[in-house]
Write a protein that holds these residues in place. Structure first.
Motif, PDB file in Angstrom:
ATOM      1  N   ALA A  40       0.813  -1.221   0.000  1.00 63.69           N
ATOM      2  CA  ALA A  40       0.000   0.000   0.000  1.00 63.69           C
ATOM      3  C   ALA A  40       0.845   1.269   0.000  1.00 63.69           C
ATOM      4  O   ALA A  40       0.301   2.366  -0.178  1.00 63.69           O
ATOM      5  N   LEU A  41       2.162   1.118   0.164  1.00 62.94           N
ATOM      6  CA  LEU A  41       3.021   2.300   0.232  1.00 62.94           C
ATOM      7  C   LEU A  41       2.951   3.161  -1.033  1.00 62.94           C
ATOM      8  O   LEU A  41       2.833   4.395  -0.926  1.00 62.94           O
ATOM      9  N   PRO A  42       3.014   2.579  -2.241  1.00 64.09           N
ATOM     10  CA  PRO A  42       2.911   3.441  -3.438  1.00 64.09           C
ATOM     11  C   PRO A  42       1.603   4.231  -3.501  1.00 64.09           C
ATOM     12  O   PRO A  42       1.596   5.381  -3.947  1.00 64.09           O
ATOM     13  N   VAL A  97      -9.122   7.869   1.814  1.00 61.36           N
ATOM     14  CA  VAL A  97      -8.743   6.936   0.746  1.00 61.36           C
ATOM     15  C   VAL A  97      -9.548   5.640   0.827  1.00 61.36           C
ATOM     16  O   VAL A  97     -10.228   5.371   1.818  1.00 61.36           O
ATOM     17  N   ASP A  98      -9.401   4.833  -0.227  1.00 54.82           N
ATOM     18  CA  ASP A  98     -10.118   3.556  -0.305  1.00 54.82           C
ATOM     19  C   ASP A  98      -9.236   2.359   0.033  1.00 54.82           C
ATOM     20  O   ASP A  98      -9.753   1.249   0.176  1.00 54.82           O
ATOM     21  N   PHE A  99      -7.913   2.550   0.147  1.00 60.29           N
ATOM     22  CA  PHE A  99      -7.031   1.399   0.307  1.00 60.29           C
ATOM     23  C   PHE A  99      -6.670   1.106   1.758  1.00 60.29           C
ATOM     24  O   PHE A  99      -5.852   0.227   2.031  1.00 60.29           O
ATOM     25  N   LEU A 100      -7.276   1.830   2.704  1.00 61.74           N
ATOM     26  CA  LEU A 100      -7.034   1.574   4.120  1.00 61.74           C
ATOM     27  C   LEU A 100      -8.343   1.207   4.817  1.00 61.74           C
ATOM     28  O   LEU A 100      -9.409   1.712   4.454  1.00 61.74           O
ATOM     29  N   ASP A 101      -8.242   0.341   5.819  1.00 61.44           N
ATOM     30  CA  ASP A 101      -9.438   0.028   6.617  1.00 61.44           C
ATOM     31  C   ASP A 101      -9.327   0.571   8.035  1.00 61.44           C
ATOM     32  O   ASP A 101     -10.225   0.375   8.856  1.00 61.44           O
ATOM     33  N   LYS A 102      -8.218   1.256   8.344  1.00 65.77           N
ATOM     34  CA  LYS A 102      -8.064   1.935   9.632  1.00 65.77           C
ATOM     35  C   LYS A 102      -7.193   3.171   9.418  1.00 65.77           C
ATOM     36  O   LYS A 102      -6.372   3.206   8.492  1.00 65.77           O
ATOM     37  N   PRO A 103      -7.354   4.188  10.246  1.00 64.33           N
ATOM     38  CA  PRO A 103      -6.594   5.424  10.050  1.00 64.33           C
ATOM     39  C   PRO A 103      -5.132   5.280  10.449  1.00 64.33           C
ATOM     40  O   PRO A 103      -4.784   4.526  11.361  1.00 64.33           O
ATOM     41  N   LEU A 104      -4.281   6.034   9.746  1.00 59.96           N
ATOM     42  CA  LEU A 104      -2.854   6.136  10.050  1.00 59.96           C
ATOM     43  C   LEU A 104      -2.508   7.618  10.147  1.00 59.96           C
ATOM     44  O   LEU A 104      -3.086   8.448   9.456  1.00 59.96           O
ATOM     45  N   MET A 105      -1.543   7.938  10.995  1.00 58.98           N
ATOM     46  CA  MET A 105      -1.140   9.336  11.129  1.00 58.98           C
ATOM     47  C   MET A 105       0.347   9.437  11.365  1.00 58.98           C
ATOM     48  O   MET A 105       0.993   8.472  11.785  1.00 58.98           O
ATOM     49  N   SER A 106       0.901  10.610  11.092  1.00 59.39           N
ATOM     50  CA  SER A 106       2.300  10.910  11.390  1.00 59.39           C
ATOM     51  C   SER A 106       2.436  12.402  11.649  1.00 59.39           C
ATOM     52  O   SER A 106       1.774  13.222  10.997  1.00 59.39           O
ATOM     53  N   PHE A 107       3.322  12.734  12.581  1.00 60.54           N
ATOM     54  CA  PHE A 107       3.617  14.126  12.923  1.00 60.54           C
ATOM     55  C   PHE A 107       5.073  14.394  12.596  1.00 60.54           C
ATOM     56  O   PHE A 107       5.953  13.602  12.927  1.00 60.54           O
ATOM     57  N   VAL A 108       5.324  15.543  11.952  1.00 53.69           N
ATOM     58  CA  VAL A 108       6.674  15.873  11.496  1.00 53.69           C
ATOM     59  C   VAL A 108       7.034  17.289  11.920  1.00 53.69           C
ATOM     60  O   VAL A 108       6.235  18.222  11.731  1.00 53.69           O
ATOM     61  N   PRO A 158      -9.870   5.800   6.071  1.00 54.08           N
ATOM     62  CA  PRO A 158     -10.896   5.315   5.146  1.00 54.08           C
ATOM     63  C   PRO A 158     -11.867   6.433   4.775  1.00 54.08           C
ATOM     64  O   PRO A 158     -12.210   7.267   5.619  1.00 54.08           O
ATOM     65  N   ARG A 159     -12.294   6.432   3.535  1.00 55.52           N
ATOM     66  CA  ARG A 159     -13.168   7.504   3.065  1.00 55.52           C
ATOM     67  C   ARG A 159     -14.446   7.604   3.891  1.00 55.52           C
ATOM     68  O   ARG A 159     -14.958   8.691   4.129  1.00 55.52           O
ATOM     69  N   GLY A 160     -14.947   6.486   4.371  1.00 47.38           N
ATOM     70  CA  GLY A 160     -16.161   6.506   5.165  1.00 47.38           C
ATOM     71  C   GLY A 160     -15.988   7.088   6.548  1.00 47.38           C
ATOM     72  O   GLY A 160     -16.976   7.290   7.267  1.00 47.38           O
ATOM     73  N   GLN A 161     -14.739   7.361   6.947  1.00 41.52           N
ATOM     74  CA  GLN A 161     -14.467   7.932   8.264  1.00 41.52           C
ATOM     75  C   GLN A 161     -13.911   9.349   8.163  1.00 41.52           C
ATOM     76  O   GLN A 161     -13.175   9.805   9.047  1.00 41.52           O
TER      77      GLN A 161
END
Length: 251
Positions: free
Chosen positions: A91-93, A132-143, A168-171
């Motif tokens: 899913a990285l690309p 997005v459509d390719f995830l089923d749970k949220p991911l985050m990063s702080f920079v 996910p788009r639904g969230q």
């Protein structure tokens, strides 16, 4: 003390748009027709604040990141999410492509400028939420960037902080609330000073935990109306004084 101009952008189906500004302890939202709301005091969802706190850790807090472009920052963030097992390698690309589709959407002409436009000497935090459509749970990063970058924030304000949230788009609504929770924290000048002094991700997380310890909540409440003065009402039939603080919405 340092004060930040904070800008949020959101993307759905690869289309990015600027949605929110924060500055001077106030917030504004941008409607789909391009008009800005009146500045107002921001509110934070407690559940979203905890989702933010629980979602950040050693694996997704990057301090003094020496990136020279948004794409480079996204690639570093994505690689670390794969290494931590949060993001499947395949899913990285897609994650990188989701941010690569962003053109600078802030910094419109003078007619589009919000009332919370940044000062000349301010730095910015750019919050980028991709639904997005390719995830089923949220991911985050702080920079926290080592060197500020011009990433198209309003007024070409140099960006010091980046926050990525992929969900996910639904969230989308829940993702937006998490971004607003972070924005509310970044409005605090003491937090900014302390976070700039953080030398490691664990140090930053301690600063964040301390910030949460210092926060207080004003609960919902309803004020008793002046029913006796108006000649009416007994116990169960209470009017609400909508002009009073806390008369039905969060402060």
């Amino acid at each position: 003390r340092r004060r930040l101009f904070i800008e949020m952008e959101q993307a759905e189906a690869g289309v990015w748009r600027e949605t929110d500004h924060w500055n001077w302890a106030l917030a504004q939202e941008k409607a789909t027709d391009g008009t800005w709301s009146r500045p107002h005091l921001p509110t934070i969802s407690i559940a979203s604040l905890m989702a933010l706190y629980n979602g950040l850790g050693d694996h997704n807090v990057h301090l003094e990141l020496p990136a020279v472009s948004l794409l480079e920052a996204v690639e570093v963030v994505g690689d670390k999410l794969v290494q931590s097992g949060e993001l499947p390698a395949e899913a990285l690309p897609q994650l990188v492509a989701a941010l690569s589709s962003r053109d600078a959407v802030g910094g419109g002409d003078a007619a589009d400028e919000s009332a919370l436009a940044p000062d000349a000497n301010e730095e910015a935090a750019l919050l980028l939420l991709s639904h997005v459509d390719f995830l089923d749970k949220p991911l985050m990063s702080f920079v926290r960037l080592k060197t500020c970058l011009d990433l198209g924030a309003e007024g070409k304000t140099p960006v010091r902080y980046l926050f990525f949230h992929f969900g996910p788009r639904g969230q989308a609504a829940a993702s937006e609330k998490v971004g607003k929770a972070l924005a509310g924290i970044l409005l605090d000048e003491d937090f900014i000073s302390a976070s700039l002094a953080a030398s490691s991700s664990r140090h930053f997380l301690r600063v964040l935990a301390c910030q949460l310890d210092c926060m207080t909540v004003v609960p919902h409440s309803h004020m008793r109306g002046h029913e006796t003065a108006n000649g009416g009402g007994s116990g169960g039939d209470r009017a609400t004084d909508d002009s009073s603080p806390g008369s039905g919405g969060p402060l």
